[in-house]
Design a protein around this motif. Structure first.
Motif, PDB file in Angstrom:
ATOM      1  N   TYR A  72       0.595  -1.265  -0.331  1.00 13.89           N
ATOM      2  CA  TYR A  72      -0.328  -0.292   0.109  1.00 13.89           C
ATOM      3  C   TYR A  72       0.527   1.348   0.366  1.00 13.89           C
ATOM      4  CZ  TYR A  72      -3.554   4.100   1.477  1.00 13.89           C
ATOM      5  OH  TYR A  72      -4.155   4.494   1.369  1.00 13.89           O
ATOM      6  N   SER A  73       1.862   0.955   1.128  1.00 18.27           N
ATOM      7  CA  SER A  73       2.346   2.925   0.889  1.00 18.27           C
ATOM      8  C   SER A  73       3.867   2.982  -0.192  1.00 18.27           C
ATOM      9  CB  SER A  73       3.783   2.301   1.990  1.00 18.27           C
ATOM     10  OG  SER A  73       4.544   3.682   2.438  1.00 18.27           O
ATOM     11  N   SER A  74       3.933   2.307  -0.622  1.00 14.85           N
ATOM     12  CA  SER A  74       5.259   1.954  -1.921  1.00 14.85           C
ATOM     13  C   SER A  74       4.253   2.071  -3.428  1.00 14.85           C
ATOM     14  CB  SER A  74       5.929   0.737  -2.840  1.00 14.85           C
ATOM     15  OG  SER A  74       4.807  -0.161  -2.325  1.00 14.85           O
ATOM     16  N   SER A  75       3.152   1.712  -3.343  1.00 14.71           N
ATOM     17  CA  SER A  75       2.016   2.042  -4.807  1.00 14.71           C
ATOM     18  C   SER A  75       1.471   3.159  -4.631  1.00 14.71           C
ATOM     19  CB  SER A  75       0.877   1.016  -4.158  1.00 14.71           C
ATOM     20  OG  SER A  75       0.730  -1.261  -5.187  1.00 14.71           O
ATOM     21  N   LEU A  76       1.495   3.715  -3.405  1.00 13.46           N
ATOM     22  CA  LEU A  76       0.292   4.680  -3.357  1.00 13.46           C
ATOM     23  C   LEU A  76       1.525   6.122  -3.925  1.00 13.46           C
ATOM     24  CD1 LEU A  76      -1.656   7.049  -2.993  1.00 13.46           C
ATOM     25  CD2 LEU A  76      -1.282   6.924   0.026  1.00 13.46           C
ATOM     26  N   GLN A  77       2.572   5.779  -2.810  1.00 14.76           N
ATOM     27  CA  GLN A  77       3.833   6.898  -3.765  1.00 14.76           C
ATOM     28  C   GLN A  77       4.773   6.744  -4.636  1.00 14.76           C
ATOM     29  OE1 GLN A  77       7.467   6.778  -1.038  1.00 14.76           O
ATOM     30  NE2 GLN A  77       6.344   5.501   0.006  1.00 14.76           N
ATOM     31  N   ILE A  78       3.950   5.678  -5.801  1.00 16.16           N
ATOM     32  CA  ILE A  78       4.733   5.719  -6.888  1.00 16.16           C
ATOM     33  C   ILE A  78       3.632   5.948  -7.472  1.00 16.16           C
ATOM     34  CG2 ILE A  78       4.766   3.559  -8.892  1.00 16.16           C
ATOM     35  CD1 ILE A  78       6.399   2.155  -6.791  1.00 16.16           C
ATOM     36  N   ALA A  79       2.241   6.145  -7.088  1.00 12.81           N
ATOM     37  CA  ALA A  79       1.036   6.964  -8.193  1.00 12.81           C
ATOM     38  C   ALA A  79       1.096   8.338  -8.010  1.00 12.81           C
ATOM     39  CB  ALA A  79      -0.116   6.391  -7.617  1.00 12.81           C
ATOM     40  N   LEU A  80       1.446   8.663  -6.429  1.00 11.48           N
ATOM     41  CA  LEU A  80       1.552  10.380  -6.953  1.00 11.48           C
ATOM     42  C   LEU A  80       2.591  10.791  -7.853  1.00 11.48           C
ATOM     43  CD1 LEU A  80       1.623  10.467  -2.532  1.00 11.48           C
ATOM     44  CD2 LEU A  80      -0.499  11.161  -4.794  1.00 11.48           C
ATOM     45  N   LEU A  81       3.415   9.153  -8.023  1.00  8.30           N
ATOM     46  CA  LEU A  81       4.420  10.091  -8.572  1.00  8.30           C
ATOM     47  C   LEU A  81       4.647  10.683 -10.458  1.00  8.30           C
ATOM     48  CD1 LEU A  81       8.215   8.838  -7.187  1.00  8.30           C
ATOM     49  CD2 LEU A  81       7.642  11.277  -7.143  1.00  8.30           C
ATOM     50  N   PHE A  82       3.635   9.263 -10.384  1.00  3.59           N
ATOM     51  CA  PHE A  82       3.256   9.001 -11.820  1.00  3.59           C
ATOM     52  C   PHE A  82       2.045  10.378 -12.549  1.00  3.59           C
ATOM     53  CE2 PHE A  82       6.031   5.265 -12.045  1.00  3.59           C
ATOM     54  CZ  PHE A  82       5.949   5.136 -13.643  1.00  3.59           C
ATOM     55  N   PHE A  83       0.714  10.184 -11.295  1.00  5.24           N
ATOM     56  CA  PHE A  83      -0.475  10.617 -11.858  1.00  5.24           C
ATOM     57  C   PHE A  83      -0.108  12.630 -11.117  1.00  5.24           C
ATOM     58  CE2 PHE A  83      -1.609   6.025 -11.781  1.00  5.24           C
ATOM     59  CZ  PHE A  83      -2.127   5.599 -12.741  1.00  5.24           C
ATOM     60  N   ILE A  84       0.858  12.604 -10.167  1.00  6.23           N
ATOM     61  CA  ILE A  84       0.463  14.185  -9.972  1.00  6.23           C
ATOM     62  C   ILE A  84       1.302  15.058 -11.436  1.00  6.23           C
ATOM     63  CG2 ILE A  84       1.718  16.011  -8.612  1.00  6.23           C
ATOM     64  CD1 ILE A  84       2.083  14.278  -6.528  1.00  6.23           C
ATOM     65  N   PRO A  85       1.847  15.072 -12.229  1.00  2.76           N
ATOM     66  CA  PRO A  85       2.021  15.706 -13.225  1.00  2.76           C
ATOM     67  C   PRO A  85       1.533  15.469 -14.596  1.00  2.76           C
ATOM     68  CG  PRO A  85       4.132  14.440 -12.504  1.00  2.76           C
ATOM     69  CD  PRO A  85       2.862  13.847 -11.797  1.00  2.76           C
ATOM     70  N   VAL A  86       0.222  14.202 -14.078  1.00  3.35           N
ATOM     71  CA  VAL A  86      -1.264  13.892 -15.398  1.00  3.35           C
ATOM     72  C   VAL A  86      -1.737  15.539 -15.184  1.00  3.35           C
ATOM     73  CG1 VAL A  86      -2.320  12.839 -16.827  1.00  3.35           C
ATOM     74  CG2 VAL A  86      -0.050  12.350 -16.301  1.00  3.35           C
ATOM     75  N   VAL A  87      -1.840  15.285 -13.407  1.00  3.68           N
ATOM     76  CA  VAL A  87      -2.964  16.489 -13.025  1.00  3.68           C
ATOM     77  C   VAL A  87      -2.806  17.426 -13.137  1.00  3.68           C
ATOM     78  CG1 VAL A  87      -4.277  16.462 -11.267  1.00  3.68           C
ATOM     79  CG2 VAL A  87      -3.532  14.209 -11.547  1.00  3.68           C
ATOM     80  N   ILE A  88      -1.768  17.707 -12.933  1.00  2.00           N
ATOM     81  CA  ILE A  88      -0.898  19.239 -13.451  1.00  2.00           C
ATOM     82  C   ILE A  88      -1.372  20.257 -14.342  1.00  2.00           C
ATOM     83  CG2 ILE A  88       0.839  21.096 -12.546  1.00  2.00           C
ATOM     84  CD1 ILE A  88      -0.930  20.158  -9.911  1.00  2.00           C
ATOM     85  N   SER A  89      -0.443  18.938 -15.197  1.00  2.00           N
ATOM     86  CA  SER A  89      -0.427  18.918 -16.693  1.00  2.00           C
ATOM     87  C   SER A  89      -2.174  19.526 -16.848  1.00  2.00           C
ATOM     88  CB  SER A  89      -0.202  18.130 -17.431  1.00  2.00           C
ATOM     89  OG  SER A  89       1.569  17.492 -16.929  1.00  2.00           O
ATOM     90  N   GLY A  90      -3.644  18.244 -16.524  1.00  2.00           N
ATOM     91  CA  GLY A  90      -4.279  18.449 -17.574  1.00  2.00           C
ATOM     92  C   GLY A  90      -4.902  20.174 -17.205  1.00  2.00           C
TER      93      GLY A  90
END
Length: 649
Positions: free
Chosen positions: A577-595
């Motif tokens: 859970y911890s590692s998946s959440l950290q990886i998800a934030l790194l992957f999806f934060i740029p897309v959300v900010i870009s959107g």
């Protein structure tokens, strides 16, 4: 074992780390090669559309190559840092700096040559499909397959030079590190992430100033747009380096939110990860934002092109500038349409051209009687009486004029008047029809329109426009036509025929075609779509590769951390859970900010460039990148969690 075999074995043993880099490089080579194959195709020079597409692809080649330079430079640097401990061991065993430099150079060259071979092979396998797709999308004539030796040589030389030069350039890294630093690798303890509240506030101010600059109004010009882009980019940089750390620091002050489950673990770790990866996240965000904006603009322009076509009820518009040519021109148009068996009706209209508030809010101005003539021909509801000083208006969706119709009055500016006319705006009880393919409509009372006509002097008589609108009942279908439909084919023929008459001095009048305008815009957008979709794909693949490289460089550190935590009770489920959440934030934060950035920028610029409502195009573009990023996340997360699971007690 010789030195070349040693370098080859190093690449083979580090295949897990190099695999994403290899695939991304091969993908760039393949796209570059397929574009080069199209540019060097012998059939391109025979088509005007082919030459236009070729120019667009040449621009795409430059963009791909420049981005490849940044990608390779960043990737090689990440790998060198990840393997610094290995190079430190080699130094202790007696390897000289020159030997290590030679080793790194050979390794990069091996990967580069492998990427070039794989990219060229993939390009050749897909070349037939690429040529068929390019013809289908751009509307050109059939392009037969050919053996692209020139394109292969051009691509191989360009990327071989790229890999060689950048490999030499990155070797400067070793000259700045002592053996003890290399042995430390990534295991050096990290300092607490610090935040400068001044820089954090500056980042917020820069992002806000970018929005204010884009609002612009009448003063929006190219320098302001570039200034807004620069402030937006710098604001994004400070957002990742300062604002995110500040937000996490504020979050950590709340024990009620933080001290629950594994939140303390992943929130604390994210403070380090975002700070360490700030530059990489910034690069990924900028790349995805550029790609999202490009795709969003193309999708919005395509939707607007269809709306413009559907909003224009007249197939042709014949503009009268010289009365002496009207009879001959009308006879020629009748002959052309009659030969094709086209039944049509005509109506002559008078109008003024003006704008509301700003020069961007372009409108056509009719009298109520002129408008009702067109409504009667089209079978539409007619307008009721309009009093003197009153008006009814219709603005094309997404136009600058649309914003001017929110109040109770409108300022109508005409070139024949010294001051704008302040007109009372009546509610649209009757839905207005558009006047032509690109304008909004203002309808005045007959008295006001007649007063404007009577006020014309000899010098500005040409400010009153006369048009003959041609209505073809059989072409009033729902939706946009296909490029092979009679309206497109005949429309192009009549337009070019009238242009020939103009060139040969047979007439001084002008004729526009609704179908031709739609088709030409669609062809241009198709070419841009064809070029842009592959560039967007490269940006997407490369951004995922950047994230993979950074995660791999931090893998050993995460292994040590989770191994220690497992000894004091952290289970596999909490680790996942911890590692998946950290990886998800790194992957999806740029897309959300870009959107968000794409939505803000295109919403502010949409009216200026007649893009219409950009919400659906932006959400579509962002959703596509989000879906691609989700796929990369699933693959990377599964591989990463497997590596961490091996060290759990």
């Amino acid at each position: 074992m010789n030195f070349l075999q040693f370098a080859f074995n190093n690449v083979r043993r580090n295949a897990r780390a190099y695999f994403a880099y290899f695939l991304s490089s091969a993908f760039m080579v393949m796209i570059f090669f397929t574009y080069a194959m199209f540019i060097f195709h012998p059939g391109i020079a025979q088509s005007e559309m082919g030459r236009m597409t070729s120019i667009g692809m040449e621009v795409a080649e430059y963009i791909i190559f420049v981005f490849s330079i940044l990608f390779v430079l960043f990737s090689i640097g990440s790998f060198l840092k990840a393997r610094s401990k290995e190079f430190g061991v080699l130094s202790l065993l007696g390897a000289t700096t020159g030997s290590i430099n030679r080793l790194v150079f050979l390794e990069n060259l091996i990967i580069g040559i492998g990427s070039i071979v794989a990219g060229l092979a993939g390009g050749l396998l897909l070349s037939k499909l690429f040529l068929l797709l390019s013809v289908k999308v751009t509307g050109m004539n059939r392009l037969p397959f050919y053996m692209p030796w020139k394109a292969m040589g051009f691509t191989a030389i360009a990327f071989l030079v790229l890999f060689a030069v950048l490999s030499v350039f990155t070797l400067v890294f070793f000259r700045k590190n002592q053996v003890i630093e290399l042995l430390g690798g990534s295991s050096k303890p990290k300092t607490e992430p610090r935040v400068s509240w001044v820089l954090a506030l500056l980042g917020v101010a820069l992002l806000a100033s970018a929005v204010l600059l884009l609002k612009g109004g009448e003063g929006l010009d190219f320098p302001k747009v570039m200034m807004a882009a620069a402030t937006g980019i710098w604001g994004t940089y400070f957002f990742y380096t300062q604002v995110t750390v500040a937000l996490i620091r504020l979050l950590r002050r709340s024990r009620r939110l933080l001290w629950r489950g594994t939140r303390l673990l992943w929130v604390s770790e994210m403070a380090y990860k975002i700070k360490d990866n700030a530059r990489m996240l910034f690069m990924v965000t900028v790349a995805i934002s550029l790609a999202c904006m490009s795709v969003g603009v193309i999708l919005a322009a395509q939707a607007q092109n269809e709306r413009i076509y559907e909003g224009d009820p007249f197939a042709f518009s014949y503009g009268i500038y010289e009365e002496e040519f009207v009879e001959a021109d009308v006879a020629w148009i009748d002959q052309q349409l009659s030969e094709q068996g086209i039944r049509y009706e005509t109506i002559e209209q008078e109008s003024f051209s003006g704008y509301l508030g700003t020069m961007e809010s372009y409108v056509k101005v009719y009298s109520r009687s002129e408008y009702n003539k067109a409504a009667a021909l089209l079978g539409k509801e007619m307008l009721p009486e309009i009093g003197k000083g009153q008006s009814v208006a219709h603005a094309m969706e997404g136009s600058a004029a649309e914003r001017m119709l929110k109040g109770k009055t409108i300022p109508l500016t005409l070139s024949i008047l010294g001051e704008p006319m302040e007109l009372e705006l009546l509610p649209n009880e009757v839905p207005l029809i558009g006047s032509n393919s690109y304008t909004s409509v203002v309808v005045l009372s007959d008295a006001d329109f007649t007063e404007l006509k009577n006020g014309l002097t000899e010098e500005n008589q040409n400010r009153l426009y006369r048009d003959i609108e041609i209505y073809v009942p059989s072409w009033q279908h729902k939706g946009a036509p296909r490029l092979q439909d009679p309206e497109i084919v005949i429309g192009k023929r009549l337009f070019h025929g009238m242009m020939n008459r103009l060139e040969n001095k047979v007439t001084d009048n002008y004729m526009s075609s609704r179908g031709r305008s739609y088709a030409e815009t669609r062809e241009q957008l198709s070419m841009l779509s064809f070029v842009g979709i592959f560039i967007a794909a490269i940006f997407s693949v490369s951004s995922a590769s950047f994230l993979y490289f950074k995660l791999y460089s931090e893998l050993n550190q995460d292994r040590r951390m989770y191994h220690s935590l497992s000894k004091i009770g952290l289970g596999d489920r909490e680790m996942r859970y911890s590692s998946s959440l950290q990886i998800a934030l790194l992957f999806f934060i740029p897309v959300v900010i870009s959107g968000i950035q794409t939505m803000v920028v295109l919403s502010l610029l949409g009216a200026r460039f007649l893009l219409g409502d950009v919400t659906v195009p932006v959400l579509t573009a962002t959703g596509a990148f989000l879906a691609a990023q989700l796929l990369y996340y699933v693959v990377v997360r599964s591989r990463y969690v497997v590596q961490l699971k091996r060290v759990m007690v």
